[in-house]
Design a protein around this motif. Sequence first.
Motif, PDB file in Angstrom:
ATOM      1  N   GLU A  86       0.846  -1.198   0.000  1.00 59.98           N
ATOM      2  CA  GLU A  86       0.000   0.000   0.000  1.00 59.98           C
ATOM      3  C   GLU A  86       0.879   1.244   0.000  1.00 59.98           C
ATOM      4  OE1 GLU A  86      -1.849   1.451   3.536  1.00 59.98           O
ATOM      5  OE2 GLU A  86      -0.862  -0.021   4.822  1.00 59.98           O
ATOM      6  N   ARG A 118       0.311   5.347   1.254  1.00 59.58           N
ATOM      7  CA  ARG A 118      -0.575   6.340   1.859  1.00 59.58           C
ATOM      8  C   ARG A 118      -0.077   7.728   1.476  1.00 59.58           C
ATOM      9  NH1 ARG A 118      -0.691   3.645   7.955  1.00 59.58           N
ATOM     10  NH2 ARG A 118      -1.167   1.517   7.238  1.00 59.58           N
ATOM     11  N   VAL A 163      -4.050   0.941  -2.463  1.00 59.16           N
ATOM     12  CA  VAL A 163      -3.603  -0.454  -2.369  1.00 59.16           C
ATOM     13  C   VAL A 163      -3.034  -0.877  -3.716  1.00 59.16           C
ATOM     14  CG1 VAL A 163      -4.346  -2.845  -2.027  1.00 59.16           C
ATOM     15  CG2 VAL A 163      -5.249  -1.039  -0.549  1.00 59.16           C
ATOM     16  N   ALA A 195      -1.283   1.535  -7.863  1.00 62.92           N
ATOM     17  CA  ALA A 195      -2.087   1.346  -6.659  1.00 62.92           C
ATOM     18  C   ALA A 195      -3.410   2.074  -6.832  1.00 62.92           C
ATOM     19  CB  ALA A 195      -1.341   1.868  -5.431  1.00 62.92           C
ATOM     20  N   VAL A 226      -5.168  -2.599   5.789  1.00 63.42           N
ATOM     21  CA  VAL A 226      -4.978  -1.236   5.291  1.00 63.42           C
ATOM     22  C   VAL A 226      -6.068  -0.378   5.924  1.00 63.42           C
ATOM     23  CG1 VAL A 226      -4.965   0.251   3.256  1.00 63.42           C
ATOM     24  CG2 VAL A 226      -4.049  -2.084   3.111  1.00 63.42           C
TER      25      VAL A 226
END
Length: 380
Positions: free
Chosen positions: A141, A143, A158, A166, A193
């Motif tokens: 993942e 962020r 993800v 992602a 996640v």
Amino acid sequence: MKSCLRLLLLSLALLAAGCHRDLDPVAFHADGRPPHLSDWHVVEVRGGKLVLNQGVVPYDLNTPLFTDYAHKLRTVWMPKGVSAKYDPTDTFDFPVGTIISKTFYYPRSGTGKFSDVARTYDSSHDFAGEGLDLANVHLIETRILVHRESGWAAIPYVWKDDQSDAELARTGAVIPLTLVADNADREDFNYVVPDESQCSSCHAQDWVTRKIHPIGPKARHLNRDYHYATGEENQLAHLMKAGYLAGAPEPGQAPRNANWMDEQASLDARARAYLDINCGHCHNPKGAANTTGLTLDVSVPEDRHLGVCKPPVAAGRGTGDHLFDIVPGLPEDSILPYRMDSADPGVMMPELGRSTVHREGVALIKAWIAAQSGGCVAIH
């Protein structure tokens, strides 16, 4: 000699340009939730590598937050002409337009099974330049924390199984994985996640305003060397040189947390650094756990505020029938390591961000408590 040096510098410049030649400029999205990580053009997959775009600066922490043994690639990018303001204790004051990314990944286990990931601290095969070598790592993942006019926004993505990009995961995700140790021991777990609200709950360092902020980019976490494409350099000095940071003192004059794994540092410094990054963002006077009376950031003295002989406030069954957060000399009688050593959602601390127990972290905190002198007297 000078002509050789000029040729070398030109070669390095061409190499750097080659890494970015097919990437669009970094895109600051002032609102909304772009559907793909690649829409930001911060980090993208090219030629079997996860590469950083021009102006995207990687960084690391002296002691990182534990996330199920995942490795992490952290980056920061800012628009031209602006910089973050240095703060000796708090998160740097980043300008609007800042984009911070954190990519969670694992070294491949070597078993050939996609869901098998290595449980290791060895990152020597992870990198290709400042990016990641996808032949050796499994991306999970990424962020994004973006500073907009309205404040910071946390946006989770993800990675697809083919590792090409992602995708936006506003509601989070659960990914079954198996940790494979060097001795071939296996541990099945669900990598979680977090959804957007869970991201915000951890990053809301002030529980009154509920405004979110980055956690890691503080002087004490960043004051360390990093192996950049241009060579080894202190991160604070590098950010100043890049124009991304203003007002920082010389690194020797800035605070610095210990590396929790550095056995040359004192046991106390290592344990306090570990608690600071893993627990201090909630357990502080303004954080989500401010009603507990337990303060775990690095600034608090080692007294009742740190949990020494402090009875729990509202831990419920999380106490394990222990009477105090920390009992000097007696880690097995202390609530703090009991909760760290659990993966039960009703007991474990931290409550979010992990599904497994950090064995080495628990061992560090137990050793730290065992080395303390004194005792606690129960009041009935």
